[in-house]
Design a protein around this motif. Structure first.
Motif, PDB file in Angstrom:
ATOM      1  N   UNK A   1       0.837  -1.200   0.000  1.00 46.90           N
ATOM      2  CA  UNK A   1       0.000   0.000   0.000  1.00 46.90           C
ATOM      3  C   UNK A   1       0.874   1.254   0.000  1.00 46.90           C
ATOM      4  N   UNK A   2       1.887   1.266   0.868  1.00 52.96           N
ATOM      5  CA  UNK A   2       2.781   2.419   0.961  1.00 52.96           C
ATOM      6  C   UNK A   2       3.466   2.684  -0.384  1.00 52.96           C
ATOM      7  N   UNK A   3       3.953   1.622  -1.016  1.00 51.79           N
ATOM      8  CA  UNK A   3       4.649   1.769  -2.301  1.00 51.79           C
ATOM      9  C   UNK A   3       3.701   2.306  -3.371  1.00 51.79           C
ATOM     10  N   UNK A   4       2.476   1.809  -3.385  1.00 47.28           N
ATOM     11  CA  UNK A   4       1.506   2.285  -4.372  1.00 47.28           C
ATOM     12  C   UNK A   4       1.168   3.748  -4.143  1.00 47.28           C
ATOM     13  N   UNK A   5       1.024   4.143  -2.886  1.00 44.48           N
ATOM     14  CA  UNK A   5       0.731   5.544  -2.581  1.00 44.48           C
ATOM     15  C   UNK A   5       1.906   6.432  -2.995  1.00 44.48           C
ATOM     16  N   UNK A   6       3.119   6.010  -2.676  1.00 44.77           N
ATOM     17  CA  UNK A   6       4.299   6.802  -3.041  1.00 44.77           C
ATOM     18  C   UNK A   6       4.437   6.922  -4.555  1.00 44.77           C
ATOM     19  N   UNK A   7       4.015   5.883  -5.268  1.00 46.23           N
ATOM     20  CA  UNK A   7       4.061   5.921  -6.738  1.00 46.23           C
ATOM     21  C   UNK A   7       3.044   6.928  -7.287  1.00 46.23           C
ATOM     22  N   UNK A   8       1.850   6.938  -6.735  1.00 44.47           N
ATOM     23  CA  UNK A   8       0.786   7.837  -7.213  1.00 44.47           C
ATOM     24  C   UNK A   8       0.950   9.257  -6.668  1.00 44.47           C
ATOM     25  N   UNK A   9       1.531   9.380  -5.486  1.00 44.98           N
ATOM     26  CA  UNK A   9       1.698  10.695  -4.853  1.00 44.98           C
ATOM     27  C   UNK A   9       3.148  10.801  -4.364  1.00 44.98           C
ATOM     28  N   UNK A  10       4.076  11.103  -5.271  1.00 47.04           N
ATOM     29  CA  UNK A  10       5.508  11.104  -4.920  1.00 47.04           C
ATOM     30  C   UNK A  10       5.868  11.977  -3.719  1.00 47.04           C
ATOM     31  N   UNK A  11       5.068  13.000  -3.432  1.00 48.08           N
ATOM     32  CA  UNK A  11       5.356  13.866  -2.283  1.00 48.08           C
ATOM     33  C   UNK A  11       5.220  13.118  -0.954  1.00 48.08           C
ATOM     34  N   UNK A  12       4.626  11.940  -0.968  1.00 50.92           N
ATOM     35  CA  UNK A  12       4.438  11.149   0.259  1.00 50.92           C
ATOM     36  C   UNK A  12       5.578  10.167   0.495  1.00 50.92           C
TER      37      UNK A  12
END
Length: 175
Positions: free
Chosen positions: A56-67
């Protein structure tokens, strides 16, 4: 699924805190229950729950690089929780093996573990779950789900007999 697991982890942290309160007052905690809660909380999440969160974290970082830095910090916290759990488990096992420890030597690592775990759960629920809802697409969720199979020995399809008492703890209606 992650939110439901968090709910169960919170209940088990409550059980752990209640048993520690007995220990603090000089009463006899249920050491078998303490061991089961701790064994579960230091094994199941690290082997099954956290890897799904890592996806989940990796997918979020991929979609929202600022995270990226934020989700990396959450991943580091998983390691900190595991380390804190290992410290308490060592103290608990020493007590169970008739080791001579002060009450504080046993309580302090347990209280640190509980506080760290609760803060981490709250942060994930408040921030990461909302980010997932906000920025992930259905195909992201499908990819995460396809790479994860829950094997929860307390509430899964195949129950581990060791955890029957924990199952009753997490399935009792809230009072």
């Amino acid at each position: 699924l992650l939110a439901e697991e968090h709910r169960r982890f919170s209940i088990l942290l409550d059980v752990l805190a209640a048993e520690l309160a007995l220990f603090h007052r000089g009463e006899q905690p249920d050491y078998d229950l303490l061991q089961d809660v701790f064994f579960y909380l230091t094994n199941y999440p690290d082997r099954f729950h956290h890897p799904k969160e890592d996806l989940l974290f990796a997918a979020i970082a991929e979609r929202a690089p600022q995270t990226h830095e934020f989700v990396q910090e959450l991943g580091r916290q998983h390691g900190q929780i595991a380390d804190a759990g290992a410290r308490f488990l060592a103290k608990l096992q020493a007590v169970l093996n008739d080791g001579m420890l002060t009450r504080e030597e046993v309580e302090q690592p347990a209280l640190e573990y509980i506080a760290l775990y609760r803060a981490h759960l709250a942060l994930e629920e408040r921030e990461i779950f909302a980010l997932g809802d906000e920025c992930l697409r259905p195909e992201d969720w499908a990819r995460i789900g396809a790479n994860y199979t829950a094997r929860d020995p307390v509430c899964g399809a195949v129950l581990d007999p060791r955890y029957l008492s924990l199952r009753s703890q997490v399935t009792q209606p809230a009072s």
